[in-house]
Scaffold this motif. Structure first.
Motif, PDB file in Angstrom:
ATOM      1  N   PRO A 112       0.857  -1.270  -0.055  1.00 20.65           N
ATOM      2  CA  PRO A 112      -0.102  -0.163  -0.067  1.00 20.65           C
ATOM      3  C   PRO A 112       0.781   1.134  -0.079  1.00 20.65           C
ATOM      4  CG  PRO A 112      -0.673  -1.465   1.725  1.00 20.65           C
ATOM      5  CD  PRO A 112       0.441  -2.188   1.022  1.00 20.65           C
ATOM      6  N   PRO A 113       0.208   2.479  -0.384  1.00 25.85           N
ATOM      7  CA  PRO A 113       1.002   3.754  -0.581  1.00 25.85           C
ATOM      8  C   PRO A 113       1.941   4.108   0.582  1.00 25.85           C
ATOM      9  CG  PRO A 113      -1.213   3.963  -1.205  1.00 25.85           C
ATOM     10  CD  PRO A 113      -1.305   2.456  -0.597  1.00 25.85           C
ATOM     11  N   PHE A 114       1.448   4.015   1.837  1.00 26.01           N
ATOM     12  CA  PHE A 114       2.188   4.432   3.190  1.00 26.01           C
ATOM     13  C   PHE A 114       3.478   3.755   3.045  1.00 26.01           C
ATOM     14  CE2 PHE A 114      -1.011   6.232   6.371  1.00 26.01           C
ATOM     15  CZ  PHE A 114      -1.217   7.317   5.417  1.00 26.01           C
ATOM     16  N   PHE A 115       3.568   2.258   2.562  1.00 21.75           N
ATOM     17  CA  PHE A 115       5.007   1.776   2.482  1.00 21.75           C
ATOM     18  C   PHE A 115       5.742   2.245   1.587  1.00 21.75           C
ATOM     19  CE2 PHE A 115       8.390  -1.620   2.321  1.00 21.75           C
ATOM     20  CZ  PHE A 115       8.115  -1.752   3.538  1.00 21.75           C
ATOM     21  N   TYR A 117       5.517   5.326   0.288  1.00 21.74           N
ATOM     22  CA  TYR A 117       6.112   6.764   1.110  1.00 21.74           C
ATOM     23  C   TYR A 117       7.236   6.521   1.988  1.00 21.74           C
ATOM     24  CZ  TYR A 117       1.500   8.344  -0.490  1.00 21.74           C
ATOM     25  OH  TYR A 117       0.233   8.515  -1.277  1.00 21.74           O
ATOM     26  N   PHE A 118       7.185   5.371   2.614  1.00 24.17           N
ATOM     27  CA  PHE A 118       8.182   4.990   3.324  1.00 24.17           C
ATOM     28  C   PHE A 118       9.508   4.598   2.788  1.00 24.17           C
ATOM     29  CE2 PHE A 118      10.080   1.209   5.699  1.00 24.17           C
ATOM     30  CZ  PHE A 118      10.888   1.658   6.810  1.00 24.17           C
ATOM     31  N   GLU A 119       9.420   4.045   1.698  1.00 24.49           N
ATOM     32  CA  GLU A 119      10.513   3.658   0.858  1.00 24.49           C
ATOM     33  C   GLU A 119      11.146   5.011   0.263  1.00 24.49           C
ATOM     34  OE1 GLU A 119      12.088   0.946   0.465  1.00 24.49           O
ATOM     35  OE2 GLU A 119      10.800  -0.904   0.785  1.00 24.49           O
ATOM     36  N   LYS A 120      10.270   5.952  -0.344  1.00 24.90           N
ATOM     37  CA  LYS A 120      10.487   7.150  -0.879  1.00 24.90           C
ATOM     38  C   LYS A 120      11.468   8.039   0.316  1.00 24.90           C
ATOM     39  CE  LYS A 120      10.575  10.740  -3.467  1.00 24.90           C
ATOM     40  NZ  LYS A 120      11.106  11.145  -4.591  1.00 24.90           N
ATOM     41  N   LEU A 121      11.163   8.036   1.595  1.00 17.55           N
ATOM     42  CA  LEU A 121      11.728   8.499   2.694  1.00 17.55           C
ATOM     43  C   LEU A 121      13.396   7.974   2.727  1.00 17.55           C
ATOM     44  CD1 LEU A 121      11.593  10.639   4.761  1.00 17.55           C
ATOM     45  CD2 LEU A 121      10.791   9.170   6.468  1.00 17.55           C
ATOM     46  N   MET A 122      13.340   6.697   2.846  1.00 14.27           N
ATOM     47  CA  MET A 122      14.488   6.117   2.914  1.00 14.27           C
ATOM     48  C   MET A 122      15.486   5.868   1.779  1.00 14.27           C
ATOM     49  SD  MET A 122      13.681   2.680   5.013  1.00 14.27           S
ATOM     50  CE  MET A 122      13.053   1.731   3.767  1.00 14.27           C
ATOM     51  N   SER A 123      14.942   6.433   0.636  1.00 15.03           N
ATOM     52  CA  SER A 123      15.765   6.545  -0.544  1.00 15.03           C
ATOM     53  C   SER A 123      16.578   7.736  -0.555  1.00 15.03           C
ATOM     54  CB  SER A 123      14.734   6.543  -1.783  1.00 15.03           C
ATOM     55  OG  SER A 123      13.931   7.486  -1.879  1.00 15.03           O
ATOM     56  N   ILE A 124      15.863   8.841   0.260  1.00 15.89           N
ATOM     57  CA  ILE A 124      16.841   9.871   0.213  1.00 15.89           C
ATOM     58  C   ILE A 124      18.286  10.055   0.758  1.00 15.89           C
ATOM     59  CG2 ILE A 124      16.890  12.465   1.144  1.00 15.89           C
ATOM     60  CD1 ILE A 124      13.692  12.407   0.971  1.00 15.89           C
ATOM     61  N   LEU A 232      -2.749  -0.328   8.154  1.00 12.47           N
ATOM     62  CA  LEU A 232      -3.476  -1.058   7.212  1.00 12.47           C
ATOM     63  C   LEU A 232      -2.961  -0.551   5.751  1.00 12.47           C
ATOM     64  CD1 LEU A 232      -7.322  -1.445   7.960  1.00 12.47           C
ATOM     65  CD2 LEU A 232      -5.481  -3.496   7.368  1.00 12.47           C
ATOM     66  N   ASN A 233      -2.379   0.772   5.714  1.00 19.15           N
ATOM     67  CA  ASN A 233      -1.952   1.355   4.657  1.00 19.15           C
ATOM     68  C   ASN A 233      -0.430   1.479   4.665  1.00 19.15           C
ATOM     69  OD1 ASN A 233      -4.122   3.158   3.070  1.00 19.15           O
ATOM     70  ND2 ASN A 233      -4.641   3.184   5.374  1.00 19.15           N
ATOM     71  N   PHE A 234       0.121   0.398   5.442  1.00 21.66           N
ATOM     72  CA  PHE A 234       1.454   0.034   5.279  1.00 21.66           C
ATOM     73  C   PHE A 234       1.526  -1.321   4.693  1.00 21.66           C
ATOM     74  CE2 PHE A 234       2.983   3.279   8.121  1.00 21.66           C
ATOM     75  CZ  PHE A 234       4.152   3.776   7.448  1.00 21.66           C
ATOM     76  N   LYS A 235       0.672  -2.294   5.181  1.00 19.78           N
ATOM     77  CA  LYS A 235       0.762  -3.508   4.460  1.00 19.78           C
ATOM     78  C   LYS A 235      -0.637  -4.207   4.670  1.00 19.78           C
ATOM     79  CE  LYS A 235       3.451  -7.787   4.722  1.00 19.78           C
ATOM     80  NZ  LYS A 235       4.589  -8.325   5.253  1.00 19.78           N
ATOM     81  N   HIS A 236      -1.041  -4.449   3.725  1.00 18.28           N
ATOM     82  CA  HIS A 236      -2.685  -5.037   3.531  1.00 18.28           C
ATOM     83  C   HIS A 236      -2.917  -6.257   4.455  1.00 18.28           C
ATOM     84  CE1 HIS A 236      -0.610  -5.804   0.095  1.00 18.28           C
ATOM     85  NE2 HIS A 236      -1.502  -6.911  -0.447  1.00 18.28           N
ATOM     86  N   VAL A 279      -5.296  10.545   2.893  1.00 19.89           N
ATOM     87  CA  VAL A 279      -3.737  10.761   2.596  1.00 19.89           C
ATOM     88  C   VAL A 279      -3.317   9.612   2.008  1.00 19.89           C
ATOM     89  CG1 VAL A 279      -1.809  11.198   4.016  1.00 19.89           C
ATOM     90  CG2 VAL A 279      -3.923  12.188   4.895  1.00 19.89           C
ATOM     91  N   SER A 280      -3.394   8.400   1.961  1.00 16.99           N
ATOM     92  CA  SER A 280      -2.747   7.207   1.519  1.00 16.99           C
ATOM     93  C   SER A 280      -3.049   7.020   0.014  1.00 16.99           C
ATOM     94  CB  SER A 280      -3.105   6.001   2.279  1.00 16.99           C
ATOM     95  OG  SER A 280      -2.527   4.824   1.569  1.00 16.99           O
ATOM     96  N   LEU A 281      -4.483   7.049  -0.201  1.00 16.42           N
ATOM     97  CA  LEU A 281      -5.168   6.599  -1.607  1.00 16.42           C
ATOM     98  C   LEU A 281      -5.657   7.887  -2.087  1.00 16.42           C
ATOM     99  CD1 LEU A 281      -7.317   3.719  -0.459  1.00 16.42           C
ATOM    100  CD2 LEU A 281      -4.962   3.559  -1.365  1.00 16.42           C
ATOM    101  N   GLY A 282      -5.615   8.990  -1.759  1.00 20.94           N
ATOM    102  CA  GLY A 282      -5.766  10.220  -2.320  1.00 20.94           C
ATOM    103  C   GLY A 282      -5.278  10.631  -3.585  1.00 20.94           C
ATOM    104  N   PRO A 283      -3.966  10.618  -3.493  1.00 15.36           N
ATOM    105  CA  PRO A 283      -3.224  10.975  -4.833  1.00 15.36           C
ATOM    106  C   PRO A 283      -3.391   9.933  -5.971  1.00 15.36           C
ATOM    107  CG  PRO A 283      -1.639  10.914  -3.009  1.00 15.36           C
ATOM    108  CD  PRO A 283      -3.104  10.595  -2.445  1.00 15.36           C
ATOM    109  N   PHE A 284      -3.553   8.740  -5.728  1.00 20.03           N
ATOM    110  CA  PHE A 284      -3.913   7.761  -6.768  1.00 20.03           C
ATOM    111  C   PHE A 284      -5.198   7.926  -7.185  1.00 20.03           C
ATOM    112  CE2 PHE A 284      -0.450   6.388  -4.103  1.00 20.03           C
ATOM    113  CZ  PHE A 284       0.456   6.096  -4.808  1.00 20.03           C
ATOM    114  N   LEU A 285      -6.108   8.130  -6.262  1.00 13.09           N
ATOM    115  CA  LEU A 285      -7.760   8.323  -6.616  1.00 13.09           C
ATOM    116  C   LEU A 285      -7.707   9.342  -7.627  1.00 13.09           C
ATOM    117  CD1 LEU A 285     -10.442   7.284  -6.087  1.00 13.09           C
ATOM    118  CD2 LEU A 285     -10.649   8.812  -3.960  1.00 13.09           C
TER     119      LEU A 285
END
Length: 579
Positions: A112-115, A117-124, A232-236, A279-285
């Motif tokens: 899910p998107p929160f994870f 975003y989590f990967e995006k943060l760690m990629s910096i 739930l938005n980290f892992k379904h 917050v999680s799904l909004g951009p994709f929606l």
């Protein structure tokens, strides 16, 4: 630091859940000087910081466990290591609109998107450490920089789990017992095997789950629901726990004791949960990508069993089908044989599992059985919406999905073992259930590490953990069986547990025996690696016997026996328990 005065519970059932007797437990200062001072409200940050100050023994655990994890940096890494490296590259290189469409690697983003975003943060920081880590086309990159970075992120993010477990101790009426349980969770072999060697981020996410449970214990149910929505938005996979959360929060937070709806509470909880999902799904929606995202999260094309059968009911059914096939082939039983099923279940393929003799199982069957069992526990939870009832129902909902779900992974056993640990010191019945499930569940994770060096680590570490976790809890809750049937059950359970060293001996020696009979005579370690990788990739090397899958099959079936029994055990305890 405030200290908590330990009190002696009036009954065994109150040991692990003392707050059920006196409501929300607050720390009780022991010195008279503190009693005379009026208590001022503490800020949220100050309250957490005051409760997270470590005792010397807690520092010892943190330092020793961290040193061990650092030593494991060169250990075996599964394909999940490349999966997460690729997700770092995907989220760092591509715009968000392409995250769930990219197919540069076969390991596409499917969390899910929160994870994400989590990967995006760690990629910096990964980019500044080594830009090649986040190079989208740099597939299977395994330089020491990426190994050290990704291993370190697991250790650092797991501190969320440690912080929450400390809060469990600080808020407990019996902190000594809770400290044992918290330490056993922080040092759990499942996290060591799955996260720090095999490579995943379960410790971080189970920290969020336990944080949500902690908020329920402290009667902050709005925060509990909010944190679970975040999880739930980290892992379904945690959606299997959602029915228990829904019933518990609805009954105990949104409804009055008489059953009347409390509109303010209901709206506040609904807004909190909806806000998290927006917050999680909004951009994709907004981008019209929700169908694509859902197709990544829920791939229904996989078969009933994973490559290595998860130790559940379907592992026993699959094994029974193989036994019946042997019987039918020998003419001892007149039954029709499905030719497509003869080879399907013998090698643990990821594709469709087709039975040779028994009727085939379809996704709808697993769904109906799972819902039916969960309904039993949810009805009980509705009638008794207490914290203790909630934790038990939560555990059983996760356990039901593990027992009867479609294409269950063996790593999902942590969904059972983590919340079950919170009940380990409730009474002897809960403790024995916890012990059987823990031994069988941890052993079922052993095939994830099949190289010789990691074999020693997983066996020795798990054995030491069992001694230091089980012995002190056993001394606190032991009860001698009071009737002949219970004496028999007790003896059979001990006999079952004694079989694990024998099974480990067989699993260790079997590759050596088969390799010595092979003309190529490969090394035992190589034989084991070929065996497991062949199972995972749906390919058998030339000359590999069908018996190569035997150690995995026996491990799955033997562990399934214990986990099915412990599941039934806890189900009966919960249904009969008065709350």
């Amino acid at each position: 630091m405030q200290r908590v005065r330990a009190t002696t519970p009036s009954s065994p059932s109150s040991r692990a859940f003392p707050e059920m007797q006196s409501g929300h437990p607050e720390p009780i200062p022991e010195n008279e000087e503190t009693k005379s001072v009026e208590k001022k409200p503490e800020s949220f940050v100050r309250q957490w910081s005051s409760r997270l100050r470590l005792e010397p023994s807690e520092w010892d655990i943190l330092i020793a466990s961290t040193c061990l994890k650092l030593l494991l940096f060169p250990a075996y890494r599964s394909t999940d290591f490349e999966v997460h490296r690729n997700w770092l590259a995907v989220t760092h290189t591509l715009p968000i609109s392409k995250w769930y469409y990219d197919t540069t690697s076969e390991w596409t983003l499917d969390y899910p998107p929160f994870f994400a975003y989590f990967e995006k943060l760690m990629s910096i920081p990964a980019y500044f450490i080594d830009p090649r880590i986040v190079d989208l086309n740099n597939l299977n990159y395994d330089a020491w920089s990426v190994v050290a970075y990704q291993r370190s992120t697991v250790i650092l993010t797991e501190l969320v789990l440690g912080a929450v477990l400390l809060r469990f101790v600080r808020g407990a009426v019996n902190p000594t017992t809770q400290r044992i349980i918290s330490a056993s969770l922080f040092l759990h072999p499942g996290f060591l095997i799955v996260d720090h060697i095999h490579f995943q981020y379960n410790g971080f996410m189970y920290g969020i789950l336990l944080w949500s449970i902690l908020m329920a214990r402290e009667d902050n149910k709005l925060a509990s629901g909010f944190l679970f929505a975040v999880l739930l938005n980290f892992k379904h996979i945690y959606m299997y726990l959602a029915p228990a959360y829904f019933i518990y929060l609805l009954r105990s937070f949104c409804l009055s004791p008489s059953g009347a709806l409390l509109p303010t509470r209901f709206i506040s909880l609904a807004n909190a949960v909806i806000g998290v999902f927006l917050v999680s799904l909004g951009p994709f929606l907004l981008m019209g990508q929700l169908p694509q995202l859902l197709s990544r999260l829920f791939p229904f094309t996989r078969g009933l069993n994973h490559a290595y059968w998860a130790p559940n009911v379907w592992a026993l059914v699959t094994a029974a089908d193989r036994v019946l096939l042997k019987v039918v082939k020998r003419g001892a039983l007149a039954m029709s044989v499905n030719d497509a099923g003869v080879a399907s279940t013998s090698r643990g393929f990821v594709g469709d599992t087709v039975f040779a003799v028994l009727p085939n199982v379809k996704p709808i069957h697993t769904f109906i059985i799972t819902i039916a069992f969960q309904t039993i526990y949810l009805v009980k939870l509705w009638r008794a919406p207490t914290y203790k009832s909630f934790v038990t129902a939560l555990t059983l909902c996760g356990w039901t999905s593990f027992m009867f779900g479609w294409h269950v992974h063996e790593k999902a056993i942590l969904l059972v073992l983590v919340p079950l640990s919170l009940m380990a010191a409730d009474n002897h019945a809960y403790f024995r259930t916890f012990m059987i499930a823990s031994v069988a569940g941890v052993f079922s994770l052993f095939p994830l590490l099949f190289t010789p060096a990691e074999t020693l680590v997983k066996v020795v570490y798990s054995a030491l953990w069992a001694v230091f976790a089980f012995a002190p809890l056993h001394s606190r809750v032991y009860e001698f069986p009071r009737s002949l049937p219970f004496v028999i059950i007790d003896s059979l359970e001990k006999l079952y547990l004694a079989g694990f060293p024998v099974l480990q001996l067989f699993v260790t020696l079997f590759p050596m025996l088969t390799s010595s009979q092979s003309s190529a005579s490969p090394s035992p370690g190589a034989n084991a690696e070929v065996q497991v990788e062949a199972v995972k990739s749906d390919k058998l090397e030339p000359g590999m016997s069908a018996l190569e899958f035997l150690p995995l099959m026996l491990t799955s079936v033997y562990c399934a026996v214990g986990l099915v029994w412990a599941f039934l055990r806890l189900s009966v305890i919960y249904i009969r328990q008065q709350y």
